[in-house]
Write a protein that holds these residues in place. Structure first.
Motif, PDB file in Angstrom:
ATOM      1  N   ALA A  25       0.783  -1.257  -0.076  1.00  0.00           N
ATOM      2  CA  ALA A  25      -0.145  -0.055   0.171  1.00  0.00           C
ATOM      3  C   ALA A  25       0.844   1.108   0.039  1.00  0.00           C
ATOM      4  O   ALA A  25       0.629   2.180  -0.597  1.00  0.00           O
ATOM      5  N   TYR A  26       2.099   1.161   0.535  1.00  0.00           N
ATOM      6  CA  TYR A  26       2.871   2.498   0.955  1.00  0.00           C
ATOM      7  C   TYR A  26       3.478   2.559  -0.459  1.00  0.00           C
ATOM      8  O   TYR A  26       3.467   3.779  -1.176  1.00  0.00           O
ATOM      9  N   ASN A  27       4.056   1.555  -1.220  1.00  0.00           N
ATOM     10  CA  ASN A  27       4.414   1.773  -2.656  1.00  0.00           C
ATOM     11  C   ASN A  27       3.289   2.184  -3.410  1.00  0.00           C
ATOM     12  O   ASN A  27       3.814   3.137  -4.441  1.00  0.00           O
ATOM     13  N   GLY A  31       3.308   6.421  -6.246  1.00  0.00           N
ATOM     14  CA  GLY A  31       3.198   7.014  -7.444  1.00  0.00           C
ATOM     15  C   GLY A  31       4.492   7.099  -8.121  1.00  0.00           C
ATOM     16  O   GLY A  31       5.654   6.791  -7.737  1.00  0.00           O
ATOM     17  N   ASP A  32       4.541   7.224  -9.434  1.00  0.00           N
ATOM     18  CA  ASP A  32       5.690   7.404 -10.595  1.00  0.00           C
ATOM     19  C   ASP A  32       6.446   8.829  -9.862  1.00  0.00           C
ATOM     20  O   ASP A  32       5.807   9.898  -9.671  1.00  0.00           O
ATOM     21  N   LYS A  33       7.609   8.638  -9.662  1.00  0.00           N
ATOM     22  CA  LYS A  33       8.408   9.658  -9.661  1.00  0.00           C
ATOM     23  C   LYS A  33       9.264  10.093 -10.834  1.00  0.00           C
ATOM     24  O   LYS A  33       9.868   9.305 -11.505  1.00  0.00           O
ATOM     25  N   MET A  34       9.319  11.722 -10.927  1.00  0.00           N
ATOM     26  CA  MET A  34      10.169  11.715 -12.143  1.00  0.00           C
ATOM     27  C   MET A  34      11.885  11.937 -11.688  1.00  0.00           C
ATOM     28  O   MET A  34      12.283  12.148 -10.821  1.00  0.00           O
ATOM     29  N   ILE A  35      12.572  11.187 -12.464  1.00  0.00           N
ATOM     30  CA  ILE A  35      13.961  11.026 -12.375  1.00  0.00           C
ATOM     31  C   ILE A  35      14.720  12.049 -13.386  1.00  0.00           C
ATOM     32  O   ILE A  35      14.461  11.868 -14.470  1.00  0.00           O
ATOM     33  N   ILE A  36      15.340  13.058 -12.812  1.00  0.00           N
ATOM     34  CA  ILE A  36      16.165  13.963 -13.805  1.00  0.00           C
ATOM     35  C   ILE A  36      17.712  13.304 -13.532  1.00  0.00           C
ATOM     36  O   ILE A  36      18.260  13.311 -12.546  1.00  0.00           O
TER      37      ILE A  36
END
Length: 81
Positions: A25-27, A31-36
């Motif tokens: 549930a935590y994961n 959500g999706d994270k933007m990776i720069i």
């Protein structure tokens, strides 16, 4: 196996299931994270188009009219067609 061992195993199994459910549930909530991974460094003194336009506006001393863009999708129902 006696009854106490069975109860202890069941409790351990329930605790593991709750921990796995909480982790899942935590994961999902993150959500999706933007990776720069690469950022282009601009040379010293570089100005964006917006900064150049603001400087030009300040030099002229008058405000340019703000252009409005029609994005479509009028949800109000009373707009132009």
């Amino acid at each position: 196996m006696n009854e106490n061992t069975k109860k202890a195993a069941l409790i351990v199994l329930i605790v593991i299931a709750v921990l796995v459910a909480a982790y899942s549930a935590y994961n999902m909530s993150q959500g999706d994270k933007m990776i720069i991974d690469n950022v282009t460094k601009m040379p010293e003194g570089h100005k964006s188009e917006k900064e150049l336009a603001l400087e030009e506006e300040a030099k002229s001393g008058a405000k340019a009219p703000v252009e409005e863009k029609d994005l479509g999708g009028d949800l109000g129902g009373g707009g132009k067609n």
